[in-house]
Design an enzyme around this catalytic site. Structure first.
Site, PDB file in Angstrom:
ATOM      1  N   GLY A 102       5.186   3.127   0.582  1.00 55.03           N
ATOM      2  CA  GLY A 102       5.962   4.089  -0.314  1.00 55.03           C
ATOM      3  C   GLY A 102       5.484   3.537  -1.673  1.00 55.03           C
ATOM      4  N   SER A 111       0.977  -1.306   0.200  1.00 54.65           N
ATOM      5  CA  SER A 111      -0.039   0.008  -0.042  1.00 54.65           C
ATOM      6  C   SER A 111       0.863   1.233   0.100  1.00 54.65           C
ATOM      7  CB  SER A 111      -1.087   0.014   1.205  1.00 54.65           C
ATOM      8  OG  SER A 111      -0.254   0.312   2.369  1.00 54.65           O
ATOM      9  N   LYS A 112       0.265   2.412  -0.052  1.00 47.30           N
ATOM     10  CA  LYS A 112       0.900   3.664  -0.004  1.00 47.30           C
ATOM     11  C   LYS A 112       1.709   3.870   1.330  1.00 47.30           C
ATOM     12  CE  LYS A 112      -0.469   7.748  -1.891  1.00 47.30           C
ATOM     13  NZ  LYS A 112      -1.278   8.133  -2.964  1.00 47.30           N
ATOM     14  N   ARG A 113       1.304   3.209   2.350  1.00 47.94           N
ATOM     15  CA  ARG A 113       2.082   3.156   3.486  1.00 47.94           C
ATOM     16  C   ARG A 113       3.716   2.563   3.256  1.00 47.94           C
ATOM     17  NH1 ARG A 113       1.631  -0.971   7.196  1.00 47.94           N
ATOM     18  NH2 ARG A 113       0.209  -1.913   5.869  1.00 47.94           N
TER      19      ARG A 113
END
Ligand code: GLU
Length: 508
Positions: A259, A255-257
């Site tokens: 990066g 996920s975006k978490r």
């Protein structure tokens, strides 16, 4: 026997959002495989989800693939012998194929209402069983069907799945088996006359003579459905290879978490396409030699599906940054200048428009001074603050700067340096070195005691690139036409001394 030149693979994104790491890794593996085998790489736009498909997403798909250099040989924009390459333009083909299956009895019309199907689903759930369609409409007689059609009852078309074992040898996972009974008679055409994904894909892959289907393992449950459809339509299935999931370093869904963002965002953040290309190629594949920095040509030469692993690939943004640093440092200087300039224009450090020669040369020096600090090009804005910003009020918030402002000896160094440079019209590195040697003699200070106050006075900061790199940057920069002027070395020394006087008079 098919010759190597017959390899035909496709990337078939749905234009329902921006391309992400997972989709693009799929595109890349297909592309590498095609290029290596001298085959064709086909782009097909799967826009049968009317509600979620958008033309702007299709445009972004083209842009993102082009940016990465994943060129296609056939596609909606370039055409090809098996077009159209956009599914919404191929409806006639799907309808004809569905009619053929209806006529041969391999498919039937299902008039079950959504409520009836929901009730079936609930019953299965209550019994703790996986849901499979009951096959109720299989048994309708032709008279019953005719009657319902007359009554204009909406219907879907379902494929009649024969019991048995469906198997295939997956190029990545080896032998895979699927019990046909678990599929149930699945829908191939919806009541609005549009095909479902599994049906459209098979019709298209057959028509486009696709030889290898390489895609994410999220599609694994679709493959047995597609295989039975191929057989019913008189085709032989292509070879399938299912690429493993990509996870974050903590083993959770990417996920975006972690990066991981859209490809467009990686680009905006200043990752180089060659770095992302290299990085994505190693998500689930590794070369026999084990080296990690591989050019496009080396990747084409070395890629093989045999070395694609079943285990999940790990997306490590630290590794991506490392690769990006590598590519930034070895990239062509003029290209680096052009790319970096875009970020500096956006931050209003440079005027928009083509750079004049002097500004280009100067920007080259600026980049030389900061390049080792950059993971991404977007960071150029922050890392060049030392060049574009000289604000002593702000500087004096730092304890180290305050100490210098209050240190008599340090101020004597700056005064002496100012005097040594008084008659110098352009402070070259040689002139600066000559002057600091003289200051050393005059003040008896050396090493850090000499250079730290000079650094603070010139940059307003306790650390940064080497002074000999900054001196020409300040001198040349002061003569350029920039949105905010850059003070020359002498201006900085004057400004600092004035500020110090002021500071001491006022008390800190
Ligand atoms: N449109 C599908 C997707 O984006 C393509 C899947 C396939 O390659 O068959 O996931």
């Amino acid at each position: 026997m098919a010759s190597a030149n017959d390899v035909r693979v496709r990337f078939a994104p749905s234009p329902t959002g921006r391309l992400h790491v997972g989709n693009v890794r799929t595109a890349l593996f297909n592309w590498l495989f095609a290029r290596q085998r001298g085959g064709r790489f086909i782009l097909r736009i799967e826009d049968t989800d009317l509600e979620r498909s958008r033309p702007e997403y299709e445009r972004h798909i083209y842009e993102d693939l082009k940016w990465l250099g994943l060129t296609w040989d056939e596609g909606p924009d370039v055409g090809g012998p098996y077009g159209p390459y956009r599914q919404s333009e191929r409806l006639q083909l799907y309808r004809e194929a569905a009619d053929r299956l209806l006529q041969s009895g391999r498919a039937y019309r299902c008039f079950c209402t959504p409520e009836e199907l929901d009730a079936e689903r609930q019953r299965a759930k209550a019994q703790g069983l996986p849901y499979v369609y009951s096959g109720r409409c299989r048994r309708l007689t032709s008279d019953e069907v005719a009657l319902k059609l007359n009554q204009k009852k909406p219907f879907t078309v379902r494929f009649r799945v024969e019991p048995g074992l469906i198997t295939w040898t997956d190029l990545v996972r080896g032998r895979v088996e699927w019990q046909a009974e678990l599929l149930g008679d699945f829908v191939i055409m919806k009541s609005d006359g549009w095909p479902v994904y599994n049906f459209a894909v098979v019709i298209d892959d057959m028509a486009m003579k696709i030889t290898h289907v390489i895609r994410g393992d999220g599609h694994l449950p679709n493959t047995p459905r597609q295989i039975v459809l191929y057989r019913a339509l008189g085709g032989s299935p292509p070879q399938f290879g299912h690429l493993s999931t990509i996870l974050g370093p903590d083993g959770t869904k990417l996920s975006k978490r972690h990066g991981a963002t859209s490809i467009g965002e990686f680009r905006e953040r200043g990752y180089l396409p060659e770095a992302l290309f290299n990085f994505l190629a190693l998500l689930g594949w590794s070369p026999a030699g084990g080296s990690e920095i591989l050019s496009r040509e080396e990747l084409i030469g070395q890629f093989s599906l045999d070395r694609v692993v079943k285990a999940p690939a790990i997306f490590d943004v630290g590794k991506l940054n490392w690769m990006n640093r590598h590519y930034l440092r070895q990239m062509d200087r003029e290209r680096l200048i052009d790319l970096a300039a875009r970020y500096l224009v956006k931050a209003n450090r440079l005027e928009d428009g083509p750079l004049d020669d002097a500004t280009r040369r100067w920007l080259g020096l600026v980049l030389d001074a900061v390049i080792t600090h950059l993971d991404t090009l977007a960071q150029v804005v922050e890392e060049t603050e030392i060049v574009f910003e000289y604000d002593l009020d702000r500087a004096s918030q730092s304890e180290e700067v305050r100490q210098t402002l209050e240190d008599e000896g340090a101020l004597q160094v700056i005064e002496a340096l100012r005097e040594e440079l008084a008659d110098v019209s352009e402070v070259t590195v040689e002139a600066f070195q000559r002057a600091t040697r003289a200051v050393k003699e005059r003040t008896g200070r050396k090493g850090r005691a000499l250079f730290h106050p000079i650094r603070i006075a010139l940059t307003g900061r306790p650390s940064g690139p080497e002074l000999v790199k900054l001196i020409p940057i300040y001198e040349m920069g002061s003569r350029l036409n920039l949105p905010a002027p850059i003070p020359s070395v002498s201006h900085r020394l004057d400004a600092f001394l004035q500020y110090a006087t002021h500071w001491r008079r006022r008390g800190r």
